[in-house]
Design a protein around this motif. Structure first.
Motif, short mmCIF file in Angstrom:
data_model
loop_
_atom_site.label_atom_id
_atom_site.label_comp_id
_atom_site.label_asym_id
_atom_site.label_seq_id
_atom_site.Cartn_x
_atom_site.Cartn_y
_atom_site.Cartn_z
N ASP A 245 -13.71 -10.08 -5.95
CA ASP A 245 -13.67 -11.63 -6.02
C ASP A 245 -14.64 -12.16 -4.80
N TYR A 246 -14.94 -13.41 -4.90
CA TYR A 246 -15.66 -13.91 -3.49
C TYR A 246 -14.62 -14.48 -2.71
N GLY A 247 -13.34 -14.61 -2.90
CA GLY A 247 -12.44 -15.31 -2.04
C GLY A 247 -10.95 -15.29 -2.76
N ASN A 248 -10.13 -15.68 -2.26
CA ASN A 248 -8.62 -16.04 -2.63
C ASN A 248 -8.08 -17.25 -2.58
N ILE A 249 -9.17 -18.45 -2.68
CA ILE A 249 -8.62 -19.87 -2.20
C ILE A 249 -7.89 -20.16 -3.58
N MET A 250 -7.99 -19.52 -4.73
CA MET A 250 -7.26 -19.98 -6.03
C MET A 250 -6.68 -18.58 -6.57
N PRO A 251 -5.56 -18.39 -5.80
CA PRO A 251 -4.94 -17.03 -6.18
C PRO A 251 -5.02 -16.90 -7.80
N GLY A 252 -5.22 -15.54 -8.14
CA GLY A 252 -5.36 -15.33 -9.52
C GLY A 252 -6.95 -15.67 -10.27
N HIS A 253 -7.52 -16.51 -9.51
CA HIS A 253 -8.77 -16.97 -10.08
C HIS A 253 -9.87 -16.67 -9.12
N GLY A 254 -9.41 -16.55 -7.84
CA GLY A 254 -10.74 -15.94 -6.84
C GLY A 254 -11.07 -17.13 -5.74
N GLY A 255 -12.42 -17.08 -5.76
CA GLY A 255 -12.99 -18.09 -4.67
C GLY A 255 -13.40 -19.23 -5.23
N VAL A 256 -14.12 -20.20 -4.46
CA VAL A 256 -14.94 -21.42 -5.08
C VAL A 256 -15.92 -20.73 -5.82
N MET A 257 -16.71 -19.82 -5.40
CA MET A 257 -17.86 -19.12 -6.23
C MET A 257 -17.48 -18.60 -7.60
N ASP A 258 -16.08 -18.05 -7.65
CA ASP A 258 -15.77 -17.24 -8.85
C ASP A 258 -15.53 -18.29 -9.75
N ARG A 259 -15.05 -19.70 -9.45
CA ARG A 259 -14.98 -20.74 -10.35
C ARG A 259 -16.02 -21.58 -10.81
N PHE A 260 -16.98 -21.72 -9.95
CA PHE A 260 -18.19 -22.52 -10.00
C PHE A 260 -19.58 -21.91 -10.05
N ASP A 261 -19.34 -20.68 -10.57
CA ASP A 261 -20.67 -19.68 -10.54
C ASP A 261 -21.51 -20.19 -11.81
N SER A 262 -20.80 -20.41 -12.75
CA SER A 262 -21.49 -20.90 -13.98
C SER A 262 -22.01 -22.56 -13.85
N TRP A 263 -21.19 -23.24 -13.28
CA TRP A 263 -21.35 -24.67 -13.11
C TRP A 263 -22.60 -24.90 -12.27
N ILE A 264 -22.79 -24.01 -11.16
CA ILE A 264 -24.07 -24.19 -10.15
C ILE A 264 -25.30 -24.12 -10.90
N PHE A 265 -25.27 -23.28 -11.88
CA PHE A 265 -26.55 -23.11 -12.92
C PHE A 265 -26.59 -24.32 -13.67
N VAL A 266 -25.66 -24.88 -14.47
CA VAL A 266 -25.46 -25.95 -15.35
C VAL A 266 -25.78 -27.34 -14.71
N ALA A 267 -25.02 -27.72 -13.46
CA ALA A 267 -25.21 -28.97 -13.34
C ALA A 267 -26.75 -29.32 -12.84
N PRO A 268 -27.66 -28.40 -12.22
CA PRO A 268 -28.77 -29.01 -11.85
C PRO A 268 -29.62 -29.17 -13.20
N LEU A 269 -29.47 -28.30 -14.07
CA LEU A 269 -30.16 -28.43 -15.29
C LEU A 269 -29.93 -29.50 -16.19
N LEU A 270 -28.43 -29.91 -16.08
CA LEU A 270 -28.00 -31.11 -16.73
C LEU A 270 -28.84 -32.17 -16.20
N TYR A 271 -28.83 -32.48 -14.78
CA TYR A 271 -29.05 -33.43 -14.30
C TYR A 271 -30.69 -33.65 -14.41
N ILE A 272 -31.55 -32.84 -14.40
CA ILE A 272 -32.89 -32.79 -14.80
C ILE A 272 -33.32 -33.05 -16.24
N TRP A 273 -32.38 -32.46 -17.14
CA TRP A 273 -32.65 -32.81 -18.65
C TRP A 273 -32.28 -34.21 -18.74
N ASN A 274 -31.21 -34.72 -18.24
CA ASN A 274 -30.71 -36.02 -18.34
C ASN A 274 -31.94 -37.23 -17.92
#
Length: 281
Positions: A245-274
């Motif tokens: 895991d990238y971290g343990n800031i969210m026990p059982g889920h990992g770090g910020v990167m573990d939770r937002f890895d998908s979103w980091i790709f989705v958000a810029p695409l969504l913004y440009i698409w919109n």
């Protein structure tokens, strides 16, 4: 019995951690139009970049990491417009500073590691700054874009997990992420399409704006695939650096990167698409 008890304990930890995370998310969304969002974006960016630098084994380079985190905080705001002259200047200054670190510490700081840190400190904060760009649309549109981006990323992850557990037989990328299956990916995209469409309809009914269904329906599978790619890219980074895991800031889920890895790709695409095919007519 001990294995079962351990599994129950892990599940409880994940549920409690997720509940706390949702409460914090709700608080940030409630205060979306205040400086609280700016602070949250900076914190998420800095923590995510710290996790990536730590994964690369550069945490012992305290001064180098500190410089990277300062620039990450700067790049996470929209006060540096992406194509403005000041942004380009700051990026060149940052690149120059990174090269100076490499020249003065070349025996312990490789060009590859420095380049990775530069990439992390510029690109990841840019993704989180999408939240500030979404805010410029004003409510309720800004709220819709935020929830849609989170939905595309997280609904896909959830449906892919359960579909994969129930029907998964064919591995998607066994050398990168052994647990991911083709069936899970298909289920994730289908679930994403369904729930995000429901989300859009709910926002439309509640706030009285008209959804551009053609644009949305075309985007949803594309966005879901982008989320899968983000997840796989984060996985290959972890695999190459030998971490779980990238971290343990969210026990059982990992770090910020573990939770937002998908979103980091989705958000810029969504913004440009919109911009070119708005979701709201």
């Amino acid at each position: 019995m001990k294995v079962k008890e351990r599994g129950i304990a892990v599940l409880k930890t994940r549920i409690i951690s997720a509940a706390v995370g949702l409460v914090l998310l709700a608080a940030v969304i409630y205060l979306f139009e205040t400086v609280v969002l700016d602070v949250a974006v900076v914190l998420l960016s800095v923590i995510a970049v710290h996790e990536l630098i730590h994964a690369a084994g550069l945490s012992q380079k305290r001064f180098f990491e500190g410089v990277c985190l300062v620039f990450a905080a700067a790049f996470s705001t929209v006060y540096f417009n992406l194509f403005s002259s000041i942004t380009i200047l700051v990026e060149f200054v940052f690149a120059g500073i990174v090269l100076v670190f490499v020249l003065t510490d070349h025996k312990e700081l490789s060009v590859t590691s420095a380049a990775f840190a530069f990439f992390a400190a510029t690109m990841v904060p840019r993704a989180f700054s999408m939240l500030l760009l979404f805010r410029q649309y004003g409510s309720p549109v800004s709220y819709f874009l935020v929830f849609l981006s989170l939905g595309v990323a997280w609904f896909n992850d959830t449906f892919a997990y359960f579909t994969g557990c129930a029907f998964g037989k064919h591995k998607l990328c066994p050398e990168i992420s052994p647990k991911k299956t083709v069936e899970g990916a298909i289920g994730g995209v289908a679930g994403d399409l369904l729930l995000c469409a429901v989300l859009a309809y709910a926002f439309s009914a509640r706030f009285g704006f008209e959804i551009n269904w053609v644009s949305l329906i075309i985007f949803l599978p594309v966005g879901a695939v982008a989320g899968i790619l983000g997840d796989l890219c984060a996985s290959i980074i972890k695999r190459q650096f030998g971490i779980k895991d990238y971290g343990n800031i969210m026990p059982g889920h990992g770090g910020v990167m573990d939770r937002f890895d998908s979103w980091i790709f989705v958000a810029p695409l969504l913004y440009i698409w919109n911009i070119y095919a708005p979701f709201i007519i």
